[in-house]
Motif scaffolding. Structure first.
Motif, PDB file in Angstrom:
ATOM      1  N   LEU A   1      -4.166  10.399   0.333  1.00 38.83           N
ATOM      2  CA  LEU A   1      -4.530   9.338  -0.629  1.00 38.83           C
ATOM      3  C   LEU A   1      -3.714   8.066  -0.343  1.00 38.83           C
ATOM      4  CD1 LEU A   1      -4.432  11.515  -3.869  1.00 38.83           C
ATOM      5  CD2 LEU A   1      -6.431  11.009  -2.434  1.00 38.83           C
ATOM      6  N   THR A   2      -4.324   6.947  -0.592  1.00 37.41           N
ATOM      7  CA  THR A   2      -3.617   5.647  -0.489  1.00 37.41           C
ATOM      8  C   THR A   2      -4.010   4.771  -1.682  1.00 37.41           C
ATOM      9  OG1 THR A   2      -5.395   4.660   0.865  1.00 37.41           O
ATOM     10  CG2 THR A   2      -3.543   5.688   2.050  1.00 37.41           C
ATOM     11  N   GLY A   3      -3.047   3.868  -2.006  1.00 36.40           N
ATOM     12  CA  GLY A   3      -3.330   2.939  -3.107  1.00 36.40           C
ATOM     13  C   GLY A   3      -2.227   1.877  -3.215  1.00 36.40           C
TER      14      GLY A   3
ATOM     15  N   TYR B   1       1.083   5.123  -8.106  1.00 38.47           N
ATOM     16  CA  TYR B   1       1.908   4.649  -6.997  1.00 38.47           C
ATOM     17  C   TYR B   1       3.005   3.734  -7.567  1.00 38.47           C
ATOM     18  CZ  TYR B   1      -2.091   6.257  -4.240  1.00 38.47           C
ATOM     19  OH  TYR B   1      -3.073   7.012  -3.707  1.00 38.47           O
ATOM     20  N   ASP B   2       4.047   4.320  -8.003  1.00 37.27           N
ATOM     21  CA  ASP B   2       5.109   3.539  -8.652  1.00 37.27           C
ATOM     22  C   ASP B   2       6.418   3.589  -7.878  1.00 37.27           C
ATOM     23  OD1 ASP B   2       5.675   6.170  -9.065  1.00 37.27           O
ATOM     24  OD2 ASP B   2       5.829   6.053 -11.254  1.00 37.27           O
ATOM     25  N   GLN B   3       6.324   4.148  -6.707  1.00 37.46           N
ATOM     26  CA  GLN B   3       7.511   4.195  -5.859  1.00 37.46           C
ATOM     27  C   GLN B   3       7.134   3.606  -4.501  1.00 37.46           C
ATOM     28  OE1 GLN B   3       9.159   8.114  -5.701  1.00 37.46           O
ATOM     29  NE2 GLN B   3       9.346   8.313  -7.950  1.00 37.46           N
ATOM     30  N   ASP B   4       7.756   2.424  -4.255  1.00 39.28           N
ATOM     31  CA  ASP B   4       7.405   1.717  -3.028  1.00 39.28           C
ATOM     32  C   ASP B   4       7.963   2.476  -1.833  1.00 39.28           C
ATOM     33  OD1 ASP B   4       6.448  -0.250  -1.338  1.00 39.28           O
ATOM     34  OD2 ASP B   4       8.296  -1.444  -1.485  1.00 39.28           O
TER      35      ASP B   4
ATOM     36  N   ALA C   1       0.860  -1.211   0.000  1.00 39.63           N
ATOM     37  CA  ALA C   1       0.000   0.000   0.000  1.00 39.63           C
ATOM     38  C   ALA C   1       0.888   1.252   0.000  1.00 39.63           C
ATOM     39  CB  ALA C   1      -0.912   0.009   1.229  1.00 39.63           C
ATOM     40  N   GLU C   2       0.645   2.076  -0.977  1.00 40.54           N
ATOM     41  CA  GLU C   2       1.429   3.301  -1.101  1.00 40.54           C
ATOM     42  C   GLU C   2       0.570   4.510  -0.703  1.00 40.54           C
ATOM     43  OE1 GLU C   2       4.486   3.045  -1.621  1.00 40.54           O
ATOM     44  OE2 GLU C   2       4.536   0.936  -2.306  1.00 40.54           O
ATOM     45  N   LYS C   3       1.233   5.659  -0.373  1.00 41.59           N
ATOM     46  CA  LYS C   3       0.542   6.852   0.086  1.00 41.59           C
ATOM     47  C   LYS C   3       0.905   8.086  -0.767  1.00 41.59           C
ATOM     48  CE  LYS C   3       0.269   5.398   4.919  1.00 41.59           C
ATOM     49  NZ  LYS C   3       0.621   5.754   6.320  1.00 41.59           N
ATOM     50  N   ALA C   4      -0.080   9.028  -0.786  1.00 40.44           N
ATOM     51  CA  ALA C   4       0.131  10.336  -1.440  1.00 40.44           C
ATOM     52  C   ALA C   4      -0.773  11.362  -0.728  1.00 40.44           C
ATOM     53  CB  ALA C   4      -0.179  10.263  -2.913  1.00 40.44           C
ATOM     54  N   ASN C   5      -0.482  12.628  -0.920  1.00 39.59           N
ATOM     55  CA  ASN C   5      -1.365  13.679  -0.342  1.00 39.59           C
ATOM     56  C   ASN C   5      -1.372  14.919  -1.240  1.00 39.59           C
ATOM     57  OD1 ASN C   5       0.835  15.519   0.582  1.00 39.59           O
ATOM     58  ND2 ASN C   5       1.309  13.813   1.965  1.00 39.59           N
ATOM     59  N   VAL C   6      -2.508  15.617  -1.116  1.00 41.12           N
ATOM     60  CA  VAL C   6      -2.664  16.874  -1.874  1.00 41.12           C
ATOM     61  C   VAL C   6      -2.999  17.975  -0.860  1.00 41.12           C
ATOM     62  CG1 VAL C   6      -3.906  18.080  -3.690  1.00 41.12           C
ATOM     63  CG2 VAL C   6      -3.525  15.596  -3.867  1.00 41.12           C
TER      64      VAL C   6
END
Length: 400
Positions: free
Chosen positions: A46-48, A84-87, A25-30
């Protein structure tokens, strides 16, 4: 990970294990940032799974902020969604927004009014109304907060009101001779002034009046008998108060009364004045000039002569003459025989003759000088004739 197997022999069956791999599971935020204030508005986490693309889009959030008055500055979030391409790496994105604004134009009019009133509050003159001054400026309104910011005022027709001289009103003085010039901007309030007029004090002056006395000396026919008597004039004063507004005058009392002294009429030989003197005259400031006339008439001449004198006693030489003591006998000798017209104390006729002969008379207009001389001559002849008759009477008695 696989499970471990112990006690395997050559007779053991194959040990088969299946290993299943699941994506991380990877994470991101805006983050949404308000560039106007520098503050963070909100953050979207965000998660994915690794290798997947997130379906989240920033458009709806941006639209919501725009509805609140914001304006998009920048959006770094991928338009197709984050991959999500960076673990193990949390990807962060920023959306920058600023406050939207609206601009309007604001107008301002500044007036100047000056009221002119009396001290009691009544209107003294029409109000002065200056030409209004107009200004404009730009107003910027923050669409998010509603706050307004203002540009500089721009004058349309000037930035000052000129000085105004207070109008002149007869009999009154204003408390301000003028209202000075006024500097004006669009931020100025209306100018409103009041000039108050106070009534001036009355004007005090001194009024003088001179009273004269003149006495004319004339003969009966009106011709001049002697020089006029002109008394030294007397002067009176009083204060006069003049109302500053109406001009009405109020008079104070005259200074005290004064007098002209009595004047004795001059003596003119052979003439009698109808007034022996002009009496003392008391006058005041309300009096008019005094004017008198003294009229001279010729002194009457006694009419008797030696013929008309009363009889006087004889000298004792002849007492038998019945007419010797008779009054009025024209032939009677008397002790006045020798002095005739000269003895003014015993002979009335001699007074007339003496006055006529020995007393110079002042000339009189309108009388005949020759007639006067003739009358005097006739008087002398009558006196001489009386003396002659007396003399003849004495001589006759002697002859008898």
């Amino acid at each position: 990970a696989s499970d471990s197997v112990d006690g395997l022999t050559h007779d053991s069956k194959d040990n088969v294990q299946t290993i299943i791999y699941t994506p991380n599971a990877e994470k991101a935020n805006v983050t949404y940032i308000d560039d106007t204030t520098g503050k963070k508005l909100s953050t979207e986490d965000l998660t994915g799974n690794y290798g997947t693309t997130d379906s989240y889009q920033t458009g709806n959030t941006i639209k919501n902020y725009e509805n609140q008055g914001y304006k998009l500055v920048s959006d770094s979030y991928p338009a197709t969604g984050v991959v999500y391409d960076q673990d193990g790496v949390v990807k962060s994105y920023e959306v920058h927004l600023t406050h939207g604004t609206t601009q309007t134009s604001e107008n301002q009019t500044v007036n100047e009014t000056i009221h002119y009133v009396y001290k009691n509050g009544g209107k003294a003159a029409d109000d002065y109304q200056a030409t209004p001054l107009n200004f404009t400026r730009t107003v910027t309104t923050d669409k998010v907060t509603g706050d307004k910011s203002y540009g500089d005022w721009v004058a349309a027709n000037g930035t000052s009101f000129a000085a105004v001289t207070s109008p002149a009103i007869k009999g009154y003085t204003p408390d301000q001779a003028e209202i000075g010039s006024q500097t004006v901007s669009g931020d100025s309030s209306d100018f409103d002034f009041t000039v108050v007029y106070a009534k001036n004090a009355p004007t005090i002056t001194t009024e003088s009046k001179t009273i004269n006395e003149t006495i004319h000396y004339v003969y009966k026919d009106g011709s001049k008998a002697a020089a006029d008597h002109v008394a030294k004039p007397v002067e009176f004063t009083r204060q006069v108060s003049t109302d500053a507004v109406t001009g009405d005058k109020t008079y104070g009392p005259w200074s005290p009364a004064q007098s002209f002294a009595a004047v004795t009429s001059p003596e003119l030989k052979g003439y009698t004045a109808d007034k022996a003197q002009i009496d003392k005259q008391t006058v005041n400031g309300d009096s008019k000039d005094l004017e008198f006339t003294v009229t001279y008439t010729k002194t009457p001449v006694a009419g008797g002569t030696g013929l008309n004198q009363p009889g006087k006693p004889g000298n004792g030489t002849d007492t038998g003459n019945p007419s010797s003591n008779q009054p009025g006998n024209p032939f009677q000798p008397s002790n006045a025989t020798n002095n005739g017209v000269i003895n003014t104390s015993t002979n009335t006729g001699s007074k007339v003759n003496n006055g006529a002969v020995n007393s110079p008379e002042l000339p009189q207009t309108g009388e005949n000088n020759s007639q006067s001389q003739t009358m005097s001559f006739i008087g002398i002849l009558l006196a001489m004739f009386g003396s002659l008759l007396g003399f003849l009477g004495i001589k006759k008695r002697r002859n008898d």
